[in-house]
Every structure is written in C-alpha cells, then in structure tokens.
Motif scaffolding. Structure first.
Motif: not given
Length: 177
Positions: A157-162
């Motif tokens: 979530x922090x990296x905005x990855x799926x």
C-alpha cells in the motif's frame, strides 16, 4: 526492472535498489531511521520479557526531532530503517487464498526493520520490491509466513503497488511430525 529474469538480492542490494526504496518510504513518512543500539534493544527485550509482555520495538526513534536526527547523521551513527505501522487501533485485514480474510490487531504489530545497518534489506522489503519488479500476481508460501502478511500488505500500500493474491499453505509433515 528485470522482465522474467532471476533476481539475485545481493546484486540488487549492491546496485542500491532496496536502499532507494527504503529511503523513498522515509521521504514519504512511511518509515524512519532508528539509531537504537543493539544493547538498548536487548535491554528493552529483557524488560518486556520480565513484565511478560510481547517483545516489540517501543518507537523511541519514530518521531525524533530534526535536530536529533541531524546530530546522529553528523556523528555517523549507524541506523536501520523501520517501517511505520499505521497508528491505528483498528484491525488490519488481508485476504489469503487458503485462510480467507485474516485479521491482525495493529496494536500488536511492531515497526519492523526493513533495511539493516549494513544496507541489506530484510525479507519484508526485498520480497515486496522484487515481486513487484517481476509482476508477480500470486504468492504461495508456507503458513509460517502468515504473520508477515500485514507488514507486506502495508508495504504494498505504501508503494502503491497492486497487492498479489497470497496463499499460505500448511507445512507438510510426516507421521512423526
């Protein structure tokens, strides 16, 4: 990023990939430098054990004043980078293909080390960064990694990855365990 290649963490670490990602989290307020010495951390662990509390980092370096950070940087104080677990009294939910929705009490989680003082990543950081680089969509691992799921979900979530689909399988044991 590699496409279908085997990733070798020591080579990626030497190239600064994990360092870059860890410091990106620091820059966005999702992680922080922790200057606590091993001696201090051991003393904390012993105190918690004595009080029959779970062993957890107490957050001493979580909100250091800029002057304190500057002093440590000028002195060259060794540090690790810790992931900031969100300040919440809520439950962190994650979906597992075997266990369904699993819930973790955020108050029981600790700010985990993601980059060690020698610059090498921990499994938490390396696995999330590498799995994303390889566009992994499904992760199958042993049930013993289930307690790491909330940390990995937070990193995604922090990296905005799926977030990939996780499957935590029971260990296969013979008749004598």
């Amino acid at each position: 990023e590699p496409d279908g290649e085997i990733l070798i963490q020591s080579q990626r670490s030497a190239a600064g990939i994990y360092h870059k990602h860890a410091h990106e989290l620091v820059a966005h307020g999702h992680a922080y430098r922790c200057y606590c010495t091993p001696k201090r951390l051991e003393k904390l662990r012993v105190q918690q054990e004595h009080r029959k509390q779970p062993s957890r980092y107490d957050g001493t370096c979580r909100s250091l004043a800029p002057d304190n950070i500057r002093d440590h940087e000028q002195k060259g104080t060794p540090y690790v980078i810790r992931l900031k677990i969100p300040d919440t009294t809520e439950v962190i939910e994650a979906k597992d293909g075997i266990h369904g929705i699993v819930r973790f009490d955020a108050a029981t989680l600790t700010d985990a080390v993601i980059l060690k003082s020698d610059g090498f990543p921990t499994y938490h950081l390396a696995s999330v960064v590498d799995d994303h680089a390889q566009q992994v969509t499904h992760i199958i691992r042993g049930e013993e990694w289930l307690p790491s799921l909330p940390l990995h979900k937070i990193l995604y979530e922090y990296f905005k990855y799926t977030i990939p689909q996780f499957y935590h399988l029971p260990l296969i044991l013979n008749s004598d365990r």
